[in-house]
Design an enzyme around this catalytic site. Structure first.
Site, PDB file in Angstrom:
ATOM      1  N   ALA A  15       5.266   0.630  -3.165  1.00 47.42           N
ATOM      2  CA  ALA A  15       5.307   1.838  -3.901  1.00 47.42           C
ATOM      3  C   ALA A  15       6.199   3.058  -3.402  1.00 47.42           C
ATOM      4  CB  ALA A  15       3.776   2.440  -3.625  1.00 47.42           C
ATOM      5  N   GLU A  36       8.741   5.378   7.692  1.00 46.35           N
ATOM      6  CA  GLU A  36       7.733   4.490   7.770  1.00 46.35           C
ATOM      7  C   GLU A  36       7.675   4.137   9.146  1.00 46.35           C
ATOM      8  OE1 GLU A  36       6.655   1.730   5.463  1.00 46.35           O
ATOM      9  OE2 GLU A  36       5.957   1.184   7.609  1.00 46.35           O
ATOM     10  N   SER A  42      10.669  -2.266   2.196  1.00 42.87           N
ATOM     11  CA  SER A  42      11.203  -2.822   0.860  1.00 42.87           C
ATOM     12  C   SER A  42      11.200  -4.371   0.752  1.00 42.87           C
ATOM     13  CB  SER A  42      12.540  -2.287   0.630  1.00 42.87           C
ATOM     14  OG  SER A  42      12.770  -2.522  -0.817  1.00 42.87           O
ATOM     15  N   CYS A  46       4.248 -10.616  -0.750  1.00 38.32           N
ATOM     16  CA  CYS A  46       3.590 -11.800  -1.758  1.00 38.32           C
ATOM     17  C   CYS A  46       4.381 -13.074  -1.242  1.00 38.32           C
ATOM     18  CB  CYS A  46       4.141 -11.392  -3.285  1.00 38.32           C
ATOM     19  SG  CYS A  46       3.616  -9.750  -3.741  1.00 38.32           S
ATOM     20  N   ASN A 309       4.376  -1.048  -7.658  1.00 37.36           N
ATOM     21  CA  ASN A 309       5.858  -0.797  -8.015  1.00 37.36           C
ATOM     22  C   ASN A 309       5.528  -0.015  -9.168  1.00 37.36           C
ATOM     23  OD1 ASN A 309       8.246  -2.423  -6.579  1.00 37.36           O
ATOM     24  ND2 ASN A 309       6.452  -3.724  -6.785  1.00 37.36           N
ATOM     25  N   TYR A 430       6.061 -22.054 -31.328  1.00 41.89           N
ATOM     26  CA  TYR A 430       5.581 -23.573 -30.888  1.00 41.89           C
ATOM     27  C   TYR A 430       6.817 -24.313 -31.102  1.00 41.89           C
ATOM     28  CZ  TYR A 430       4.497 -28.056 -32.035  1.00 41.89           C
ATOM     29  OH  TYR A 430       4.498 -29.601 -32.560  1.00 41.89           O
TER      30      TYR A 430
END
Ligand code: FAD
Length: 456
Positions: A15, A36, A42, A46, A309, A430
């Site tokens: 963020a 920070e 950054s 995940c 984000n 498809y």
């Protein structure tokens, strides 16, 4: 106003860096300073399970931006190892401590973005401070777990919590050759997801040699020489070399105290659709903030990188003078558990019940490709539909192929408040290598539609 306008951002991950970058894009002349407390900025937390498993070999691949690149390429000043201690909203400045030198300094702002994120919940249980009890959140956590598994070659891990982080870490550590025991307090893994989906996941865990104990509460930890070797539960004691706690995330909101910044859903910072807090010129975004659920129209706390984000971008744009809106989320999430893709969007049956919707739930088993085309895989799809209106309330899917992106179609359907009849009529692409002529999304919609009509 004299001089350049100053934007200060607290927190430099998803963020915070999105906010800084978007503000500089909108208004390049604005000064953007990111404070920070960690040494890293950054990065994609995940990907940490895949770094620990050795799927990702180099930790540097997790970083999107270094402080030097942020300065050089985007004109953002990043000051690491500086922890913000307090906010003075009247004088519009924050007080930060340099964690290396112990000195304190103030940083004046015109606009302030809180992007302080979330932290793992750590239950205050006996023995919690023993060594080799890990959580996973930061680069430091990832390096610690990886370092320990590389150097000490542990044989057994107990994972406390069967949510998506616990599941991803089961796979990660299993790939490193550890015996895995998962202890879950509820009667199921993956929180509120539907039984038909969870059954497939639990069967796969068993097939991969992961031992799962449900309805099991951890009561404490024991160890020798300060190192954990036992997990004590209400259903017995488990020997282990490593414990991973994955029992949830709470928003980091300590800085709001004494400033009058209101808290909302699950104690996260209350924000409006512009990501404004109730205090002028202070915004909040990411895992420290709440968001709006577009199905229930209620404020929720769903801490995810994808949301962090987007919220960060909107907060940064607005701090730079735009009038951008973050609409909210529909509760989409996807995870990989061994070879399974497991995904959800909107409400599960349990959540629809809790929210008081009159609903029907239906499940189908489809196929990821045309039956005639080789190597297709089964897909299980569950829909939750509002009775009467036929509005789609949620969808879940599990399978080895084609789940992660199929759920996005249903996320778009929820965003547009479509009925299950609308979904049944969608013109989906498809060809045999990608889908059956009746895609599982359409089959599930037709089956759910019949059920809704029968109920009516
Ligand atoms: C193992 C794992 C897997 C995940 N997988 C996914 C996934 O697949 N998909 C997904 O969407 N999300 C996933 N997430 C969630 C995602 O990583 C987070 O939602 C995201 O990192 C949130 O970003 P953020 O910037 O809001 O907060 P954070 O990443 O928590 O960053 C906040 C930063 O603020 C700093 N900070 C806090 N207080 C202060 C202070 N007082 N002063 C200075 N600095 C401060 C912190 O040090 C931290 O670096 C995963 C998370 C983990 C841990």
């Amino acid at each position: 106003m004299a001089g350049k306008e100053r934007l200060v951002i607290i927190g430099g991950v998803a963020a915070g860096m999105s906010a800084a970058s978007s503000a500089k894009r909108v208004r390049p002349q604005m000064e953007a300073t990111v404070l920070e407390k960690d040494a890293y900025i950054s990065y994609g937390a995940c990907s940490l399970p895949y770094y620990i498993s050795n799927d990702i070999k180099d930790i540097r691949d997790l970083f999107a931006l270094t402080p030097e690149a942020a300065e050089k390429e985007r004109g953002i000043t990043v000051i690491t190892r500086h922890e913000v201690l307090s906010i003075d909203k009247d004088n519009k400045e924050v007080l930060a401590r340099d964690l290396e030198r112990g000195k304190e300094a103030t940083f004046p702002y015109d606009k302030l973005v809180l992007a302080t994120g979330g932290s793992p919940v750590i239950p205050r249980l006996p023995g919690i401070d023993l060594k080799n009890i890990f959580t996973i959140r930061t680069i430091g956590d990832g390096l610690a777990i990886k370092g320990y598994t590389d150097e000490e070659q542990p044989e057994h891990a107990v994972i406390v919590g069967g949510g998506y982080i616990g599941m991803e870490m089961s796979e990660s550590l299993r790939k490193r050759g550890l015996e895995i025991t998962v202890l879950e307090k509820m009667d199921r893994v993956l929180g509120t997801m539907d039984e038909e989906i969870i059954k497939v996941v639990e069967e796969r865990l068993a097939a991969e040699g992961v031992t799962l104990y449900k309805e099991t509460s951890v009561e404490g930890f024991e160890g020798k020489g300060g190192v954990v070797d036992k997990v004590i539960t209400d259903r017995g004691t488990f020997d282990t070399d490593l414990v991973l706690l994955a029992v949830g995330v709470h928003p980091n909101t300590g800085l709001t105290q004494g400033v009058g910044i209101e808290l909302g859903a699950r104690g996260a910072i209350a924000v409006d659709e512009h990501l404004c807090t109730n205090v002028p010129d202070i915004y909040a975004a990411g895992d420290c903030a709440e968001t709006l659920h577009l199905v229930t129209c209620k404020k929720v706390y769903i801490p995810l990188g994808t949301t962090a984000n987007k919220q960060g971008r909107v907060a940064g744009e607005n701090a730079a003078g735009l009038d951008s809106v973050f609409q909210g989320v529909v509760g989409s999430a996807v995870t990989k558990i061994f070879d399974l893709e497991v995904a959800r969007t909107g409400l599960t049956t349990l959540e629809a019940e809790r929210e008081g919707y009159e609903h029907v739930s239906s499940t189908i088993n489809g196929w990821s490709r045309s039956r005639a085309y080789p190597a297709g895989k089964p897909i299980t799809v569950t829909y939750v539909v509002e009775k009467g209106s036929g509005r789609l309330l949620g969808a879940q899917m599990v399978g080895e192929e084609g789940v992660a992106h199929r759920i996005d179609t249903l996320a778009a359907a929820l965003y547009s408040k479509m009925t299950v009849e609308d979904v049944a009529r969608l013109d989906l692409a498809y060809a045999p290598p990608f889908a059956s002529v009746w895609d599982p999304i359409l089959i599930a919609a037709n089956v759910a539609l019949k059920k809704v009509k029968k109920g009516a």
